[in-house]
Design a protein around this motif. Structure first.
Motif, PDB file in Angstrom:
ATOM      1  N   ALA A 222       0.824  -1.205   0.000  1.00  0.00           N
ATOM      2  CA  ALA A 222       0.000   0.000   0.000  1.00  0.00           C
ATOM      3  C   ALA A 222       0.862   1.259   0.000  1.00  0.00           C
ATOM      4  CB  ALA A 222      -0.934  -0.003   1.208  1.00  0.00           C
ATOM      5  N   ALA A 223       1.903   1.298   0.847  1.00  0.00           N
ATOM      6  CA  ALA A 223       2.749   2.489   0.918  1.00  0.00           C
ATOM      7  C   ALA A 223       3.501   2.713  -0.388  1.00  0.00           C
ATOM      8  CB  ALA A 223       3.728   2.357   2.084  1.00  0.00           C
ATOM      9  N   ALA A 224       3.949   1.630  -1.021  1.00  0.00           N
ATOM     10  CA  ALA A 224       4.639   1.768  -2.305  1.00  0.00           C
ATOM     11  C   ALA A 224       3.688   2.263  -3.392  1.00  0.00           C
ATOM     12  CB  ALA A 224       5.260   0.432  -2.708  1.00  0.00           C
ATOM     13  N   MET A 225       2.432   1.811  -3.346  1.00  0.00           N
ATOM     14  CA  MET A 225       1.452   2.307  -4.316  1.00  0.00           C
ATOM     15  C   MET A 225       1.154   3.784  -4.072  1.00  0.00           C
ATOM     16  SD  MET A 225       0.899  -0.179  -6.387  1.00  0.00           S
ATOM     17  CE  MET A 225      -0.653   0.033  -7.234  1.00  0.00           C
ATOM     18  N   TYR A 226       1.155   4.210  -2.818  1.00  0.00           N
ATOM     19  CA  TYR A 226       0.989   5.633  -2.489  1.00  0.00           C
ATOM     20  C   TYR A 226       2.076   6.440  -3.202  1.00  0.00           C
ATOM     21  CZ  TYR A 226       0.085   9.620   0.696  1.00  0.00           C
ATOM     22  OH  TYR A 226      -0.223  10.847   1.242  1.00  0.00           O
ATOM     23  N   ARG A 228       3.686   5.547  -5.856  1.00  0.00           N
ATOM     24  CA  ARG A 228       3.436   5.481  -7.297  1.00  0.00           C
ATOM     25  C   ARG A 228       2.413   6.530  -7.719  1.00  0.00           C
ATOM     26  NH1 ARG A 228       0.217   0.588 -10.430  1.00  0.00           N
ATOM     27  NH2 ARG A 228       0.007   1.682 -12.427  1.00  0.00           N
ATOM     28  N   PHE A 229       1.350   6.696  -6.936  1.00  0.00           N
ATOM     29  CA  PHE A 229       0.274   7.603  -7.323  1.00  0.00           C
ATOM     30  C   PHE A 229       0.634   9.064  -7.115  1.00  0.00           C
ATOM     31  CE2 PHE A 229      -2.661   3.954  -5.867  1.00  0.00           C
ATOM     32  CZ  PHE A 229      -2.567   3.342  -7.102  1.00  0.00           C
ATOM     33  N   PHE A 230       1.324   9.360  -6.020  1.00  0.00           N
ATOM     34  CA  PHE A 230       1.483  10.756  -5.614  1.00  0.00           C
ATOM     35  C   PHE A 230       2.926  11.248  -5.644  1.00  0.00           C
ATOM     36  CE2 PHE A 230      -2.110   8.823  -3.253  1.00  0.00           C
ATOM     37  CZ  PHE A 230      -3.134   9.454  -3.947  1.00  0.00           C
ATOM     38  N   GLY A 231       3.861  10.343  -5.922  1.00  0.00           N
ATOM     39  CA  GLY A 231       5.241  10.750  -6.101  1.00  0.00           C
ATOM     40  C   GLY A 231       5.993  11.084  -4.836  1.00  0.00           C
ATOM     41  N   GLU A 232       5.401  10.894  -3.681  1.00  0.00           N
ATOM     42  CA  GLU A 232       6.081  11.225  -2.430  1.00  0.00           C
ATOM     43  C   GLU A 232       7.094  10.137  -2.078  1.00  0.00           C
ATOM     44  OE1 GLU A 232       3.594  12.380   0.816  1.00  0.00           O
ATOM     45  OE2 GLU A 232       2.163  13.422  -0.483  1.00  0.00           O
ATOM     46  N   GLU A 233       8.259  10.548  -1.635  1.00  0.00           N
ATOM     47  CA  GLU A 233       9.346   9.600  -1.374  1.00  0.00           C
ATOM     48  C   GLU A 233       9.229   8.919  -0.014  1.00  0.00           C
ATOM     49  OE1 GLU A 233      11.661   8.462  -3.416  1.00  0.00           O
ATOM     50  OE2 GLU A 233      10.724   9.668  -4.995  1.00  0.00           O
ATOM     51  N   LYS A 234       8.697   9.602   0.973  1.00  0.00           N
ATOM     52  CA  LYS A 234       8.692   9.027   2.320  1.00  0.00           C
ATOM     53  C   LYS A 234       7.850   7.759   2.432  1.00  0.00           C
ATOM     54  CE  LYS A 234      10.130  13.079   4.892  1.00  0.00           C
ATOM     55  NZ  LYS A 234       9.789  14.103   5.918  1.00  0.00           N
ATOM     56  N   PRO A 235       6.669   7.673   1.822  1.00  0.00           N
ATOM     57  CA  PRO A 235       5.938   6.399   1.880  1.00  0.00           C
ATOM     58  C   PRO A 235       6.740   5.236   1.299  1.00  0.00           C
ATOM     59  CG  PRO A 235       4.484   8.152   1.165  1.00  0.00           C
ATOM     60  CD  PRO A 235       5.859   8.731   1.184  1.00  0.00           C
ATOM     61  N   LEU A 236       7.471   5.484   0.215  1.00  0.00           N
ATOM     62  CA  LEU A 236       8.299   4.428  -0.370  1.00  0.00           C
ATOM     63  C   LEU A 236       9.433   4.060   0.578  1.00  0.00           C
ATOM     64  CD1 LEU A 236       9.008   2.594  -2.736  1.00  0.00           C
ATOM     65  CD2 LEU A 236      10.322   4.491  -3.722  1.00  0.00           C
ATOM     66  N   GLN A 237       9.996   5.042   1.244  1.00  0.00           N
ATOM     67  CA  GLN A 237      11.050   4.761   2.219  1.00  0.00           C
ATOM     68  C   GLN A 237      10.527   3.869   3.339  1.00  0.00           C
ATOM     69  OE1 GLN A 237      12.472   8.136   4.565  1.00  0.00           O
ATOM     70  NE2 GLN A 237      14.568   7.354   4.414  1.00  0.00           N
ATOM     71  N   TRP A 238       9.318   4.166   3.825  1.00  0.00           N
ATOM     72  CA  TRP A 238       8.732   3.335   4.873  1.00  0.00           C
ATOM     73  C   TRP A 238       8.404   1.938   4.346  1.00  0.00           C
ATOM     74  CZ3 TRP A 238       9.252   4.045   9.779  1.00  0.00           C
ATOM     75  CH2 TRP A 238       9.398   5.322  10.308  1.00  0.00           C
ATOM     76  N   ALA A 239       7.919   1.855   3.118  1.00  0.00           N
ATOM     77  CA  ALA A 239       7.625   0.548   2.523  1.00  0.00           C
ATOM     78  C   ALA A 239       8.886  -0.308   2.476  1.00  0.00           C
ATOM     79  CB  ALA A 239       7.040   0.719   1.123  1.00  0.00           C
TER      80      ALA A 239
END
Length: 546
Positions: A222-226, A228-239
């Motif tokens: 879910a965080a990685a898809m966030y 993908r959709f919105f371009g924010e780096e921190k959700p991907l970092q947490w994922a």
């Protein structure tokens, strides 16, 4: 680009699409909400295969007409894909309407009333939950169709994913989480992703949550898809941080990782379940839950969770490369230590490399009753799919060798070399498992050999012949209920699209296996997949007399 197809191939494509269309039309008519005081765009989870009455769940004297959107994600993918191939928007419109209603009306805080233990009763128009679990939000290898959610309402999709993390993470410093989540009040007053993480926090810490990878993978997906959709780096970092917690459990000698990364202890109730059951019997190995992996758990690690990670790697490109690397490493380690090429099975393991197959349990507990044995499990088509996909994305030859062995054990013959070298494939596969289509399409994409596409057509033909009954997809004509979330129609759409050369336009599926589990009156804790969808029609008096 659309492939040039022969008249025969075009006829096959039409047959597959027509079967899916018939199913969609019947389900849209019979499973759409028409209950209670007002209709909604929602659907019942399943319907009776003859009367078309909706599936119902009995709980504490109540009868629920189940609608659990988390258990309808493949149904939504099917509707979306059907519109893509037919050009008829009404199928997609129905899927979007259901999701829009859910994002507007089915909110548990900013979470949703859906998942493993929560649903919506179409009759009362009220949320319901498992009597033996409470109102717990849970996703385990559900992997929702976030692309559709985001298309319908990007802002509320973002709020849901934020709520998912806020409601399940109990300690951001070490990413302890609970598979059971609760809504967090005033969610928007904080930036969910602005938390502190201790990079040097060890794994195998003692906590209260069960950090299972089946739930953890839904969180990092879910965080990685966030991102993908919105371009924010921190959700991907947490994922990536959460996905890496499982990497940190790996034994340094074997590379085998665990199913969880914490030691779960509930004071006054129980300690670590592996310690409780095997602490004395396997004393020399000092097992904990995070270092003891059953065959079923191994399947999740290298099957569903690996496919989830590889899907993210494909979706995110270079920014998702770590997900691929970690999946490949798991597949290689379990392929080396847990896989037996002689009987094509995966064994229960300690992550130090000790096989536990045949171990007679001296004490009853989480893993079974005293006197029972820990057992290996045959590799299935989902694992074949996982190994082939990992090879295609990484090029690691050992993965292809493992896939070749697994394929042979499944009756696929010899899948040959990735370059399309001599293969000894059967003319038929004795299976109608829709996952076999995804495995064969992966082989086709990897090798470019149409023989795999042709073999996928044989499976597609068997699905239409053996699993398409009275306009519904079911294991047999004798099954009592048909599940809307059946995978067969989505697999047929992927097959048809592959034959047309447009498979990239199909909604992605990465191996999710949704479920609903709750106490059922008179029967105790049950899951819908077994209680409802494996149930056979009662025999007629005439049949019983013959």
């Amino acid at each position: 680009m659309t492939e040039r197809v022969t008249d025969k191939e075009a006829s096959i494509v039409r047959r597959y699409i027509e079967a899916v269309r018939q199913f969609a039309e019947l389900a849209l008519d019979k499973a759409r909400d028409r209950y209670g005081k007002e209709a909604t765009p929602l659907f019942a989870d399943g319907i009776h295969s003859r009367t078309y009455e909706p599936v119902r769940w009995l709980s504490q004297g109540q009868s629920w007409t189940l609608s659990n959107l988390a258990n309808q994600q493949n149904w939504l993918r099917t509707l979306d894909g059907l519109s893509e191939l037919t050009g008829e928007a009404r199928y997609r419109d129905a899927a979007e309407a259901a999701v829009r209603y859910a994002l507007d009306e089915l909110r548990y805080g900013k979470l949703l009333y859906w998942g493993g233990h929560m649903a919506f009763d179409l009759e009362s128009k009220q949320p319901v939950h498992a009597a033996d679990k409470g109102p717990q939000h849970e996703l385990k290898c559900h992997y929702p169709y976030y692309e559709l959610m985001n298309r319908v309402n990007p802002e509320e999709t973002a709020r849901y994913i934020e709520a998912l993390w806020a409601g399940h993470i109990t300690d951001w410093s070490n990413l302890e989480f609970s598979r059971h989540g609760q809504p967090v009040r005033d969610l928007r007053e904080q930036d969910v992703w602005e938390q502190d993480y201790a990079e040097d926090s060890p794994v195998f810490f003692t906590g209260r949550g069960l950090t299972f990878i089946n739930a953890g993978s839904d969180l990092f997906y879910a965080a990685a898809m966030y991102h993908r959709f919105f371009g924010e780096e921190k959700p991907l970092q947490w994922a990536k941080r959460l996905a890496h917690r499982y990497v940190e459990t790996r034994n340094p000698e074997t590379g085998l990782g665990g199913y969880q990364f914490s030691i779960s202890v509930l004071p006054g109730l129980r300690g670590d379940r592996a310690v409780d059951q095997f602490g004395e019997q396997l004393k020399e190995h000092a097992p904990i839950e995070a270092t003891l992996t059953t065959a079923r758990q191994a399947h999740t690690i290298i099957g569903e969770a690996a496919l989830c990670r590889m899907s993210l790697a494909e979706t995110l490109g270079t920014s998702g490369r770590e997900f691929l690397d970690w999946a490949v490493e798991d597949l290689l380690a379990y392929g080396e230590y847990a896989y037996d090429p002689f009987d094509h099975s995966f064994h229960p393991m300690l992550t130090n490399g000790t096989r536990l197959t045949g171990l007679v349990m001296e004490k009853s507990g989480y893993y079974g009753r005293a006197g029972e044995q820990l057992k290996a499990a045959q590799a299935d088509v989902l694992l074949l799919w996982s190994y082939v996909k990992a090879y295609r994305l990484s090029g690691n030859a050992k993965l292809w060798t493992l896939a070749r062995s697994i394929g042979g054990g499944l009756g696929f013959g010899d899948i040959g070399t990735p370059e399309g070298g001599a293969t000894d494939l059967p003319s038929e596969l004795q299976t109608a498992d829709p996952v076999a289509i995804f495995a064969l399409l992966e082989l086709f994409e990897t090798t470019g050999q149409r023989k795999f596409l042709q073999l996928a057509q044989r499976v597609g033909d068997r699905i239409v012949l053996y699993r398409f009954h009275r306009g519904l997809f079911m294991p047999s004509p004798d099954h009592e209920y048909a599940k809307l979330d059946a995978l067969e129609p989505l697999a047929l759409l992927h097959l048809a699209a592959a034959m047309l050369g447009v498979r990239g336009r199909m909604p992605a599926y990465c191996g999710g296996r949704p479920f609903f589990a709750a106490a059922y009156d008179g029967l105790g804790h049950q899951t819908d997949n077994i209680l409802l969808y494996q149930k056979k029609l009662p025999s007629s008096p005439l049949a019983e007399s013959l």
